[in-house]
Design a protein around this motif. Sequence first.
Motif, PDB file in Angstrom:
ATOM      1  N   UNK A  44       0.825  -1.206   0.000  1.00 58.91           N
ATOM      2  CA  UNK A  44       0.000   0.000   0.000  1.00 58.91           C
ATOM      3  C   UNK A  44       0.865   1.264   0.000  1.00 58.91           C
ATOM      4  N   UNK A  45       1.882   1.296   0.830  1.00 59.06           N
ATOM      5  CA  UNK A  45       2.747   2.478   0.875  1.00 59.06           C
ATOM      6  C   UNK A  45       3.721   2.499  -0.294  1.00 59.06           C
ATOM      7  N   UNK A  46       4.179   1.326  -0.716  1.00 52.10           N
ATOM      8  CA  UNK A  46       5.059   1.263  -1.884  1.00 52.10           C
ATOM      9  C   UNK A  46       4.336   1.792  -3.126  1.00 52.10           C
ATOM     10  N   UNK A  47       3.061   1.465  -3.261  1.00 49.68           N
ATOM     11  CA  UNK A  47       2.282   1.950  -4.391  1.00 49.68           C
ATOM     12  C   UNK A  47       2.130   3.468  -4.334  1.00 49.68           C
ATOM     13  N   UNK A  48       1.936   4.001  -3.153  1.00 48.71           N
ATOM     14  CA  UNK A  48       1.842   5.455  -2.984  1.00 48.71           C
ATOM     15  C   UNK A  48       3.103   6.141  -3.494  1.00 48.71           C
TER      16      UNK A  48
END
Length: 226
Positions: free
Chosen positions: A25-29
Motif C-alpha cells: 500500500x505504501x510502496x504503491x503510494x
Amino acid sequence: MIYHKYENPDGLNKRQLWLIATSAMLAQTNKERHDTLLPHGNAGTQTQLESSKMALKRDYDIEDLTGMADTLKYFDEIVTFKAFQFQWEMKSDKEFKAFSGINTIDKSYPNVVDMVQKYQFDLPESDQAWHYGRCAWLIRHAFFSGFIKEGEAWQLLEENAGRIREIFKSWERFGVSYIAGAQYWKRENYTEHAISSYKRNLIFLLTNKNSPWVQLGWGISGGISN
C-alpha cells in the motif's frame, strides 16, 4: 500513471515476494517496485537514497538495526483507532449521536465517533494493517539506506508478517484495514478526497496484473517457499 511491471528480476521465491507484498500500500503510494527487496530495484538513485535516509532518521529515528527493532515494537504496541472501537463497540445509535454532540477541544472527535459507528461490526481488524504495512515498508527502506543488512531485513519482514498472518485472512481485509488507519490518521480532514488515493491504490492492488496481491495468493503466507 505508469506502473512497474511485476517481473521478479532478482529471482526471489514466492515466500520472499509475499513478505515484500505486505508493504504494497505504501510502496504503491511512492511508485516503488513490488517485486524486489530494494524499493527501486537496482535502479535506485543517489537522490532517492539520500531521501530515504533522511526520512528514516527524521520521522522514525532509524539509523541501525536497534532503531528498526524499536520502531517495530512501537507500532506493535501503539493503540489508536482500535481503542475507540473496543470502548464503544456495543453502543446504540442514540449513544453515538450523543457522543457526536460532545463539545471538545479536539475537533476530530465527531469524525472518530462516526468511524466507530460505521465500522463497529464490519472491521474487527481495526487499523492494524496501517501499522504493520508501514513497518514492512520501513524495513525495505532501512535496507536500501544501509542501516540493516539483507539477512536482517528478511528476518524483520518475516517477524512483521507473523503479526499480519495472525490478524488477517485476505489481501482485501488487509487493504481495507490499512485504509481505516489512513482515515484515522487524517481524521481532522474527514473527507472523501483525503483518502481517495488510498482507495485507488487498493483497487490497483486487488485487480491489476502487475500487483503483487494478484500475482500472489494470500495462502502463500502459510508456508509455501518456492
